[in-house]
Design an enzyme around this catalytic site. Structure first.
Site, PDB file in Angstrom:
ATOM      1  N   SER A 163       0.889  -1.242  -0.056  1.00  0.00           N
ATOM      2  CA  SER A 163      -0.109   0.032  -0.121  1.00  0.00           C
ATOM      3  C   SER A 163       0.717   1.307   0.021  1.00  0.00           C
ATOM      4  CB  SER A 163      -0.868  -0.253   1.155  1.00  0.00           C
ATOM      5  OG  SER A 163      -1.989   0.979   1.194  1.00  0.00           O
ATOM      6  N   ASP A 244      -9.705  -5.353  -4.701  1.00  0.00           N
ATOM      7  CA  ASP A 244      -8.906  -4.246  -4.173  1.00  0.00           C
ATOM      8  C   ASP A 244      -9.280  -2.936  -4.905  1.00  0.00           C
ATOM      9  OD1 ASP A 244      -7.247  -2.310  -2.998  1.00  0.00           O
ATOM     10  OD2 ASP A 244      -5.548  -3.323  -3.291  1.00  0.00           O
ATOM     11  N   HIS A 276      -7.896  -5.817  -0.329  1.00  0.00           N
ATOM     12  CA  HIS A 276      -6.483  -4.943  -0.129  1.00  0.00           C
ATOM     13  C   HIS A 276      -5.882  -5.630   1.299  1.00  0.00           C
ATOM     14  CE1 HIS A 276      -3.843  -1.543  -0.308  1.00  0.00           C
ATOM     15  NE2 HIS A 276      -4.175  -1.212   0.759  1.00  0.00           N
TER      16      HIS A 276
END
Length: 302
Positions: A163, A244, A276
């Site tokens: 991320s 995601d 995610h």
């Protein structure tokens, strides 16, 4: 109004709430676990301070092995959390990096950069670079940390992050090509469910990165970086997840790097049916195990 009630300046669920007096409530990622020796894998961990002045620190992981000759690859891991929550010391990240260290048989350093909004970007970028430079200072075996001096092959260094951490990893590899790291060789980079900017205007990004140069800032928009081909590694693996919301940003990065003229090899793998950073929240699942093996295979390629 109750005089003890604090006024909210900005509210950004699920990450944090910022009050007008400057205080912050983080909604998750605040739990910490101590360093330890994993009873199942034998991976040892310990915490170190890189800069007492700024508080920059890290958690180190040393795999159990019968011999450290030849020396082991070094994994520099950068945690996610929107630049503002989580840490290497949280259960999710401690367990994940420990598992990677065991599966891939690598020494790992998980960086604790200063987080927004108290420390707005680009501080996290600068902290990450400072940590990498500190690690590079051990390349001749004379740094302050014995695990790095004794057990790391500095010609086999890898970057990884998820991320926001994937964003920081990319920027670090990009900076390494420009500023250099001496004799240290960054071989490859794994970006897990990477966060980069898109065309949607983000109020939270305005708060945590007030000096961002705009929608062409290469740190947030690498697909618009005219010098993307100058990436300081030779292999990249992008991991995305089907459900995601950031999936397309990972694909955009992959396509931009592939078409940039960069001389390295980039690959992308998509996990079906997952969201995610699913591997952090469900680490014992079949798909999380597969992701771990993909990373280990990447680090151990000749």
């Amino acid at each position: 109004m109750d005089p003890n009630t604090k006024e909210v300046a900005h509210d950004f669920p699920p990450f944090f709430r910022l009050y007008k007096d400057g205080t912050i409530d983080r909604f998750f990622g605040t739990e910490i676990v101590p360093p330890t020796t994993d009873p199942l894998t034998g991976v040892q961990s310990k915490d170190i301070t890189i800069s007492p002045q700024t508080g920059l620190s890290a958690r180190l992981f040393l795999p159990k092995t019968t011999s450290f000759s030849p020396k082991l690859p070094l994994l520099i891991y950068i945690h996610g959390g929107a630049f503002c929550v989580e840490s290497p010391f949280s259960p999710n990240y401690h367990n994940h990096v420990s598992s990677v260290s065991a599966e891939a048989n690598v020494v790992a350093v998980s960086i604790h950069y200063r987080r927004a909004p108290e420390h707005p970007l680009p501080i996290a970028y600068d902290d990450t670079w400072a940590a990498v430079q500190w690690m590079a200072s051990h390349s001749k075996g004379k740094g302050p940390e014995t695990w790095l001096n004794d057990h790391v092959d500095f010609e086999r260094v890898f970057l990884a992050g998820d991320s926001a951490g994937a964003n920081l990893a990319h920027s670090t590899a990009r900076r390494a090509a420009v500023d250099g790291l001496g004799e240290v060789k960054i071989v490859g980079m794994v970006l897990i469910h990477p966060y980069f900017g898109n065309d949607q205007r983000s109020k939270m990004l305005e708060i945590i990165f007030p000096t961002m140069s705009g929608s062409d800032d290469p740190r947030m928009y690498p697909n618009k970086d005219s010098k993307l081909s100058r990436l300081g590694c030779s292999r990249v693996l992008v991991l995305v997840a089907e459900n995601d919301g950031l999936k397309e940003r990972g694909w955009t990065y992959y396509e931009a790097l592939r078409k940039s003229g960069w001389s390295g090899a980039v690959d992308i793998m998509e996990t079906k049916g997952e969201d995610h950073v699913f591997h952090l929240f469900n680490p014992n699942s079949e798909n999380a195990s597969s992701l771990l093996k993909q990373m280990a295979s990447f680090f151990n390629q000749n």
